[in-house]
Design a protein around this motif. Structure first.
Motif, PDB file in Angstrom:
ATOM      1  N   PHE A 132       0.658  -1.077   0.014  1.00  0.00           N
ATOM      2  CA  PHE A 132       0.145   0.208  -0.066  1.00  0.00           C
ATOM      3  C   PHE A 132       0.839   1.134  -0.051  1.00  0.00           C
ATOM      4  O   PHE A 132       0.489   2.401  -0.685  1.00  0.00           O
ATOM      5  N   GLY A 133       2.038   1.259   0.717  1.00  0.00           N
ATOM      6  CA  GLY A 133       2.981   2.410   0.715  1.00  0.00           C
ATOM      7  C   GLY A 133       3.547   2.581  -0.534  1.00  0.00           C
ATOM      8  O   GLY A 133       3.675   3.512  -1.072  1.00  0.00           O
ATOM      9  N   LEU A 134       3.830   1.661  -1.351  1.00  0.00           N
ATOM     10  CA  LEU A 134       4.387   1.506  -2.619  1.00  0.00           C
ATOM     11  C   LEU A 134       3.532   2.360  -3.673  1.00  0.00           C
ATOM     12  O   LEU A 134       3.682   3.028  -4.366  1.00  0.00           O
ATOM     13  N   GLN A 135       2.044   1.881  -3.616  1.00  0.00           N
ATOM     14  CA  GLN A 135       1.287   2.184  -4.445  1.00  0.00           C
ATOM     15  C   GLN A 135       1.214   3.847  -4.271  1.00  0.00           C
ATOM     16  O   GLN A 135       1.082   4.560  -5.086  1.00  0.00           O
ATOM     17  N   LEU A 136       0.952   4.515  -3.007  1.00  0.00           N
ATOM     18  CA  LEU A 136       0.868   5.640  -2.779  1.00  0.00           C
ATOM     19  C   LEU A 136       2.194   6.399  -3.184  1.00  0.00           C
ATOM     20  O   LEU A 136       2.024   7.617  -3.656  1.00  0.00           O
ATOM     21  N   SER A 137       3.331   5.718  -2.884  1.00  0.00           N
ATOM     22  CA  SER A 137       4.570   6.434  -3.456  1.00  0.00           C
ATOM     23  C   SER A 137       4.536   6.602  -4.971  1.00  0.00           C
ATOM     24  O   SER A 137       4.907   7.761  -5.312  1.00  0.00           O
ATOM     25  N   VAL A 138       4.227   5.603  -5.868  1.00  0.00           N
ATOM     26  CA  VAL A 138       4.035   5.949  -7.577  1.00  0.00           C
ATOM     27  C   VAL A 138       3.326   6.864  -7.692  1.00  0.00           C
ATOM     28  O   VAL A 138       3.206   7.835  -8.403  1.00  0.00           O
ATOM     29  N   ALA A 139       1.859   6.775  -6.890  1.00  0.00           N
ATOM     30  CA  ALA A 139       0.930   7.851  -7.269  1.00  0.00           C
ATOM     31  C   ALA A 139       1.230   9.195  -6.894  1.00  0.00           C
ATOM     32  O   ALA A 139       1.100  10.091  -7.596  1.00  0.00           O
ATOM     33  N   ARG A 140       1.887   9.439  -5.696  1.00  0.00           N
ATOM     34  CA  ARG A 140       2.395  10.840  -5.269  1.00  0.00           C
ATOM     35  C   ARG A 140       3.359  11.290  -6.186  1.00  0.00           C
ATOM     36  O   ARG A 140       3.619  12.471  -6.035  1.00  0.00           O
ATOM     37  N   LEU A 141       4.233  10.204  -6.796  1.00  0.00           N
ATOM     38  CA  LEU A 141       5.344  10.826  -7.659  1.00  0.00           C
ATOM     39  C   LEU A 141       4.807  11.494  -8.914  1.00  0.00           C
ATOM     40  O   LEU A 141       5.335  12.401  -9.421  1.00  0.00           O
ATOM     41  N   GLY A 142       3.622  10.988  -9.220  1.00  0.00           N
ATOM     42  CA  GLY A 142       2.807  11.684 -10.279  1.00  0.00           C
ATOM     43  C   GLY A 142       2.437  12.745  -9.960  1.00  0.00           C
ATOM     44  O   GLY A 142       2.244  13.842 -10.809  1.00  0.00           O
ATOM     45  N   SER A 143       1.461  13.189  -8.818  1.00  0.00           N
ATOM     46  CA  SER A 143       1.520  14.423  -8.130  1.00  0.00           C
ATOM     47  C   SER A 143       2.408  15.343  -8.050  1.00  0.00           C
ATOM     48  O   SER A 143       2.438  16.633  -8.439  1.00  0.00           O
ATOM     49  N   THR A 144       3.808  14.885  -7.594  1.00  0.00           N
ATOM     50  CA  THR A 144       4.837  15.518  -7.565  1.00  0.00           C
ATOM     51  C   THR A 144       5.369  16.493  -8.771  1.00  0.00           C
ATOM     52  O   THR A 144       5.479  17.502  -8.750  1.00  0.00           O
ATOM     53  N   VAL A 145       5.618  15.344  -9.675  1.00  0.00           N
ATOM     54  CA  VAL A 145       6.096  15.929 -11.122  1.00  0.00           C
ATOM     55  C   VAL A 145       4.997  16.767 -11.567  1.00  0.00           C
ATOM     56  O   VAL A 145       5.220  17.877 -12.302  1.00  0.00           O
ATOM     57  N   SER A 268       6.004  11.859   0.362  1.00  0.00           N
ATOM     58  CA  SER A 268       5.257  10.594   0.536  1.00  0.00           C
ATOM     59  C   SER A 268       5.517   9.605  -0.463  1.00  0.00           C
ATOM     60  O   SER A 268       5.579   8.231  -0.319  1.00  0.00           O
ATOM     61  N   ALA A 269       5.946  10.034  -1.449  1.00  0.00           N
ATOM     62  CA  ALA A 269       6.620   9.287  -2.869  1.00  0.00           C
ATOM     63  C   ALA A 269       7.935   8.378  -2.155  1.00  0.00           C
ATOM     64  O   ALA A 269       7.778   7.240  -2.442  1.00  0.00           O
ATOM     65  N   VAL A 270       8.558   9.073  -1.304  1.00  0.00           N
ATOM     66  CA  VAL A 270       9.790   8.489  -0.918  1.00  0.00           C
ATOM     67  C   VAL A 270       9.643   7.709   0.126  1.00  0.00           C
ATOM     68  O   VAL A 270      10.087   6.640   0.457  1.00  0.00           O
ATOM     69  N   ALA A 271       8.926   8.145   1.317  1.00  0.00           N
ATOM     70  CA  ALA A 271       8.583   7.640   2.538  1.00  0.00           C
ATOM     71  C   ALA A 271       7.582   6.700   2.718  1.00  0.00           C
ATOM     72  O   ALA A 271       7.660   5.610   3.477  1.00  0.00           O
ATOM     73  N   SER A 272       6.809   6.424   1.875  1.00  0.00           N
ATOM     74  CA  SER A 272       5.497   5.543   1.807  1.00  0.00           C
ATOM     75  C   SER A 272       5.845   4.257   1.961  1.00  0.00           C
ATOM     76  O   SER A 272       5.669   3.370   2.713  1.00  0.00           O
ATOM     77  N   PRO A 273       6.502   3.664   1.098  1.00  0.00           N
ATOM     78  CA  PRO A 273       7.024   2.413   1.125  1.00  0.00           C
ATOM     79  C   PRO A 273       7.877   2.003   2.498  1.00  0.00           C
ATOM     80  O   PRO A 273       7.774   0.887   2.777  1.00  0.00           O
TER      81      PRO A 273
END
Length: 413
Positions: A132-145, A268-273
């Motif tokens: 679940f943390g990795l899912q959030l990480s990838v999703a939030r990477l999209g938000s950050t970019v 969150s992209a880095v820390a969630s996983p």
């Protein structure tokens, strides 16, 4: 491993496109000649249809579509919504943009339910918190970019399409939704192959999900739903209006305000996983939720009542958000049987969207009525976080008096 990668990328396009308006808040307001309240309609209209349809979408996953077909259907709806939104921008027609955002929301939130189902199907009992943390990480990477690139992309497109640059920029953003759709198609093929090879049966007892199942859910599930609302309404509406907040209070230029606003997503992209891994190893999900809510209250307080560098508050908020997401959502899989997971996650998304739809509009009204004074808005968010804290206390007490499996260490049985 490969399944986790494709599951995580299902939501990449949705999160990238969701905050397109937030990254261009002043552009939207100036070029479309709208107020802050009208601007927040872009976000609230995303949530309104999902007050009902997200719950229904989860039920359809359990009873009709199945997770593979449902995921593809919801991604097609998501892509169609973004294309209509972009078309409204090209035609400089605000109501058409709202229609597109409405369609986009229907696909996006039901897709979130499908993604959660996929995660539990493939990884329950195998470091689910980290997944679940990795899912959030990838999703939030999209938000950050999104927050990093949208303003420069808009400035570039503006040179060639000075009258309707917003629409063409939104059209470019739709390519991320196409990528997520490709991931869904590949994942569907992988899942069907795994089902055949492993002779997987996720409902060995033959039990069938019914809409009435919701009446059988435990008090702990209802408190998780309360936290889903009360916590997230202090995050997403704040990010939607954050650019204006940082420009107003800290006198930051637009690009710098976007950078500060994107810190939560970057963290969150880095820390969630990482936090997901830690929660898997330590257990005590409910205790971690306490920590997340309390530290988020601290972050909002720093941003509201001090002039401390805003990066500090946003870093704390990003870490807190990562902890919350990694520890809260897996609780549903511990409370509800697998054959009801689509319905349960759908209800969580539905009630969360009801809160977001109402609170986002109220946030815009508070800013307009206070003439840009964000202190009252932040006090409003702190009140919601207090509600989330109380709901978590109820989970803790009830769990202690019953099974105790929601807050146990992983070595205990």
């Amino acid at each position: 491993m490969f399944a986790n990668i494709f599951i995580s990328n299902l939501f990449l396009g949705s999160y990238f496109c969701y905050d397109n308006p937030g990254a261009l808040q002043e552009v939207f307001k100036d070029e479309l000649n709208i107020t802050t309240t009208q601007f927040t309609l872009i976000y609230s209209i995303y949530s309104w249809p999902n007050v009902v349809l997200c719950f229904l979408g989860g039920f359809l996953l359990d009873r009709v579509f199945g997770v593979r077909l449902g995921t593809i259907i919801y991604l097609v709806i998501l892509l169609a919504g973004q294309l209509v939104f972009a078309g409204g921008g090209i035609l400089e027609t605000f109501w058409l943009m709202i229609v597109g955002r409405f369609i986009f929301g229907i696909g996006a939130e039901s897709l979130a339910v499908a993604q959660n189902n996929y995660a539990v199907l493939w990884f329950k009992g195998k470091e689910l918190n980290m997944v679940f943390g990795l899912q959030l990480s990838v999703a939030r990477l999209g938000s950050t970019v999104n927050f990093w690139v949208m303003q420069p992309i808009y400035d570039y497109v503006k040179q060639y399409y000075p009258d309707n640059a917003i629409g063409f920029v939104m059209l470019l953003s739709a390519t991320t939704c196409v990528f997520s759709l490709l991931c869904a198609l590949i994942l569907g093929w992988m899942d069907k192959r795994a089902e055949r090879i492993l002779h997987r049966n996720i409902n060995a007892n033959g039990e069938t999900a019914k809409l009435s199942d919701i009446t059988t859910f435990k008090i702990t599930f209802w408190m998780v739903s309360v936290i889903c609302v009360a916590y997230y309404v202090s995050i997403f509406p704040f990010i939607a209006l954050g650019k204006g907040f940082f420009m107003e209070k800290f006198n930051l230029p637009p690009e710098e305000a976007n950078n500060v606003n994107s810190i939560l997503y970057l963290i969150s992209a880095v820390a969630s996983p990482l936090f997901g891994f830690i929660v898997d190893k330590t257990g005590h999900n409910v205790d971690w939720i306490f920590l997340a809510i309390a530290s988020t209250m601290g972050a909002h307080s720093l941003l509201t009542f001090t002039m401390l560098n805003p990066y500090v508050g946003m870093v704390i908020m990003g870490l807190s958000y990562s902890i919350l997401a990694s520890s809260l959502w897996p609780l549903v899989a511990l409370i509800v049987p697998e054959y009801q997971l689509g319905t349960a996650y759908g209800f969580c998304q539905s009630i969360q969207n009801l809160g977001l739809a109402i609170v986002t509009i109220l946030s815009g009204l508070i800013v307009d009525k206070s003439h840009g004074d964000y202190v009252w808005l932040e006090v409003f968010y702190l009140g919601w976080l207090t509600i989330a804290f109380v709901a978590n206390i109820v989970i803790y007490v009830y769990d202690r008096k019953t099974t105790g499996n929601l807050n146990r260490a992983p070595t205990k049985t």
